[in-house]
Write a protein that holds these residues in place. Structure first.
Motif, PDB file in Angstrom:
ATOM      1  N   LYS A 111       0.826  -1.203   0.000  1.00  0.00           N
ATOM      2  CA  LYS A 111       0.000   0.000   0.000  1.00  0.00           C
ATOM      3  C   LYS A 111       0.867   1.263   0.000  1.00  0.00           C
ATOM      4  O   LYS A 111       0.490   2.293  -0.547  1.00  0.00           O
ATOM      5  N   GLN A 258       5.244   6.572   7.363  1.00  0.00           N
ATOM      6  CA  GLN A 258       4.135   6.387   6.417  1.00  0.00           C
ATOM      7  C   GLN A 258       3.388   5.081   6.695  1.00  0.00           C
ATOM      8  O   GLN A 258       2.167   5.012   6.559  1.00  0.00           O
ATOM      9  N   LYS A 261       0.871   5.585   9.350  1.00  0.00           N
ATOM     10  CA  LYS A 261      -0.316   6.268   8.834  1.00  0.00           C
ATOM     11  C   LYS A 261      -1.250   5.230   8.176  1.00  0.00           C
ATOM     12  O   LYS A 261      -2.465   5.248   8.378  1.00  0.00           O
ATOM     13  N   LEU A 262      -0.650   4.328   7.416  1.00  0.00           N
ATOM     14  CA  LEU A 262      -1.451   3.294   6.749  1.00  0.00           C
ATOM     15  C   LEU A 262      -2.059   2.322   7.756  1.00  0.00           C
ATOM     16  O   LEU A 262      -3.196   1.882   7.597  1.00  0.00           O
ATOM     17  N   GLU A 264      -2.900   2.987  10.896  1.00  0.00           N
ATOM     18  CA  GLU A 264      -4.023   3.668  11.554  1.00  0.00           C
ATOM     19  C   GLU A 264      -5.297   3.539  10.717  1.00  0.00           C
ATOM     20  O   GLU A 264      -6.373   3.261  11.242  1.00  0.00           O
ATOM     21  N   GLY A 265      -5.168   3.754   9.435  1.00  0.00           N
ATOM     22  CA  GLY A 265      -6.324   3.633   8.553  1.00  0.00           C
ATOM     23  C   GLY A 265      -6.824   2.206   8.436  1.00  0.00           C
ATOM     24  O   GLY A 265      -8.018   1.963   8.278  1.00  0.00           O
ATOM     25  N   ALA A 266      -5.897   1.246   8.539  1.00  0.00           N
ATOM     26  CA  ALA A 266      -6.256  -0.166   8.318  1.00  0.00           C
ATOM     27  C   ALA A 266      -6.900  -0.803   9.536  1.00  0.00           C
ATOM     28  O   ALA A 266      -7.909  -1.504   9.420  1.00  0.00           O
ATOM     29  N   ASP A 267      -6.309  -0.602  10.732  1.00  0.00           N
ATOM     30  CA  ASP A 267      -6.888  -1.235  11.921  1.00  0.00           C
ATOM     31  C   ASP A 267      -6.566  -0.500  13.221  1.00  0.00           C
ATOM     32  O   ASP A 267      -6.646  -1.096  14.295  1.00  0.00           O
ATOM     33  N   LEU A 268      -6.205   0.762  13.113  1.00  0.00           N
ATOM     34  CA  LEU A 268      -6.066   1.701  14.221  1.00  0.00           C
ATOM     35  C   LEU A 268      -4.845   1.468  15.109  1.00  0.00           C
ATOM     36  O   LEU A 268      -4.048   2.369  15.314  1.00  0.00           O
ATOM     37  N   GLU A 269      -4.675   0.241  15.634  1.00  0.00           N
ATOM     38  CA  GLU A 269      -3.562   0.041  16.549  1.00  0.00           C
ATOM     39  C   GLU A 269      -3.249  -1.429  16.760  1.00  0.00           C
ATOM     40  O   GLU A 269      -4.007  -2.309  16.376  1.00  0.00           O
TER      41      GLU A 269
END
Lengths: 402, 402
Positions: A111, A258, A261-262, A264-269
């Motif tokens: 990604k 980066q 950042k990806l 976080e968007g995918a599954d937060l933590e």
């Protein structure tokens, strides 16, 4: 409704991973299909204690939101391991990222790098789960063949000259899945030189690296990296347990920024309880001792497989000789389609199963190979199963000749 | 190296989630920033027992690879919940998918639907984590304002007429994050009619749905869906514990088939131990009783917040009146920039923190709002903090006028 789906998903296309593991309801079935570790060797009691200790240490807060990075202490341990065992001498906790299994590492790196149509290199064959992830970013695949000492590096250079837009290369350098081969030292160094010269990134995927049964470990590709071009990826799935769904990677901080950042968007933590439990496990148990125990047992099975290959495979059939990992790769004459053979003969008649080559190729255009696992079976099962496979192949080859 | 990154990541762009939670080292700090549930209400002992029971039931196999779908029994329980509590009357286990928190549900649905540049609708404001995910698929955003009864449906219809290529709409219909409002029954029905008429998909994100303190639950948007256009998404983060990282969605089987393909590529499978533990928890405890306990406590805090708003907010400042969930949304006159106010005055002088509006808008162009959490503070803290905020706002507004 399906008219609204993105180009990356085609309603009529099956998953890359679908149908890889045929069901066989025979008492004498022998499955060479597994990619799973031997679960009777799991340190389950120690891991249970590690979960309990994690809950006791943090109390209610165990279950609260934490951070995208996960526990610093665990990343410290892994940085140390990267320095000492992987020879990534400058690895700091800030270079270590925890992922949802190695698979999420593959997915986030893809990604990070791939626009639709971007040029990337995969080995032929390669890990089917990686293709499952890459497919969804719609790259243009270029394939490099596997040789006994890993990818064909001259072929790679020819490719890079012809396609200077290649930006990303994925490799399983140690005990290849599915190929069973290991990239030589000279090729590792050459690969990094090529990356610098032709400006591309490398994902070095190493789930099997610690599982070496004979010979000496080679330095990681990442250990030769001088420009932050290599992302080193490891996983606890094969050396501890798959259900932890915990992997880790080592990369330049600019890359990690980066990737977070990806993520976080995918599954937060990172799931805190799992990460805290694994941290406790590593604090109170020797991972290397556990790996030594695995290697002792897996060595016996690897030797059984090599012996069975020598004994039962007919003329015209070749197999790789893995020094570690889970798999050997068998190549049969092109007259035999291993998918047809599996479903029409091997499974119904011989009660054996393997994974046919087709799905391990980006373009699904190779039909005369098969992946055989040897770590999930006893030596007796390996002997019996390979005898059946050898008989079947010999029979087919005789038919072709006559 | 950064020249090789895909368009979706811009090295100079901060994460959507960065800086949302300022650190404040004051003894009297009061933070309205949290999006976290009250951890002293977690059923930690019961969950510990559920983990132990999961390990005892499966033994070593607990930690082996399982499946991308996770335990059937858990999906059965959730299908039942969807039918009974969400009025999704035709929900079967085959319509339920387990995800790594609600966040992964958002991410996979975005990945299912969005080609680069595709047109989608978000509320203004909307959940910042959803924007963090959507950003990475590079859609074209269209915004619909929030009203006291949810999104402005006439504005949506105007948008749909002007942009018939809109294919996807994301909404937090119950106790909006960050808006605090709930979509009315009439608007829910109209939204589904519009989706059918203008051919788009809806993601109904409902992490707060069960946390209603006053009034009656409304039927889900999904309950009006006749064409498989609505994907219903829920999560255990707010009603049980966030660190489980477990969410679930209900969708048409054609949608799920593709989402599973995407999940395999993203992280291979559902973490078995977590899923088995949650299944055990639900088998041996009443989730609804636990939710009732949460709602009893959160009601007290919500009432304290409503009272404090009425008491302390000066003329020209408005706030939404949530009937559930975690947040109220405060709108101040446009002369006040809530980001500047936070960092220059609220935090250093008043020792209070909120989340400023900017990050909740797709284009980051709204600067006169703030999100206030009320579930993470005691009534006394809410009163004290809101008094300080009211004083600060009154002071700023007086200065503007003079």
């Amino acid at each position: 409704m399906e008219n609204l789906f993105a180009d990356r998903v085609h309603p009529e296309t099956a998953s890359r991973l679908a149908g890889l593991f045929p069901v066989m309801d025979y008492d004498d079935a022998i499955k060479f299909t597994a990619g799973a570790p031997a679960e009777n060797l799991f340190p389950s009691d120690e891991m249970k204690q590690a979960y309990l200790a994690a809950m006791a240490a943090e109390g209610d807060h165990t279950f609260q939101y934490h951070t995208v990075e996960g526990p610093y202490e665990l990343r410290e341990r892994l940085a140390k391991r990267a320095r000492e065992r992987m020879k990534i001498t400058d690895a700091k906790p800030e270079n270590v990222m925890l992922t949802a299994g190695g698979q999420q590492g593959i997915d986030l790196v893809a990604k990070l790098l791939l626009n639709k149509g971007d040029a990337m290199v995969v080995e032929a064959p390669t890990y089917v789960g990686a293709l499952a992830s890459f497919d969804m970013y719609e790259p243009t695949y270029y394939e490099v063949n596997l040789e006994a000492d890993g990818m064909a590096i001259d072929q790679l250079e020819t490719l890079l000259r012809a396609h200077p837009d290649i930006k990303f290369l994925y490799t399983v350098a140690d005990f290849h899945n599915p190929g069973g081969v290991t990239l030589s030292l000279a090729k590792r160094q050459r690969l990094v030189e090529l990356a610098n010269q032709y400006d591309f990134m490398i994902l070095e995927d190493t789930p099997y690296r610690d599982l070496r049964y004979v010979g000496e470990s080679l330095p990681t590709i990442k250990s030769f990296d001088t420009e932050g071009r290599v992302i080193f990826l490891s996983s606890f799935s094969k050396v501890l347990m798959p259900a932890l769904r915990l992997g880790w990677l080592v990369a330049d901080e600019k890359v990690l920024k980066q990737l977070y950042k990806l993520k976080e968007g995918a599954d937060l933590e990172v799931p805190n309880l799992t990460a805290a439990a694994v941290n406790n496990f590593l604090a109170n148990n020797s991972l290397d001792d556990h790996i030594a125990k695995l290697n002792q047992e897996y060595l016996i099975r690897q030797q059984a497989m090599l012996k069975a290959i020598a004994t039962y495979m007919p003329e015209g059939v070749t197999a790789t000789k893995p020094e570690g990992g889970f798999f050997t790769w068998v190549t049969v004459p092109e007259s035999i389609n291993t998918t047809d053979l599996l479903y029409n003969e091997a499974t119904p008649n011989q009660h054996i199963a393997y994974v046919p080559s087709k799905n391990f190729y980006a373009y699904k255009d190779h039909t005369n190979g098969m992946r055989l696992n040897f770590t999930g079976l006893t030596p007796a099962q390996i002997d019996d199963g390979m005898k059946r496979l050898g008989t079947l192949l010999a029979d087919r080859l005789t038919k072709v000749i006559n």
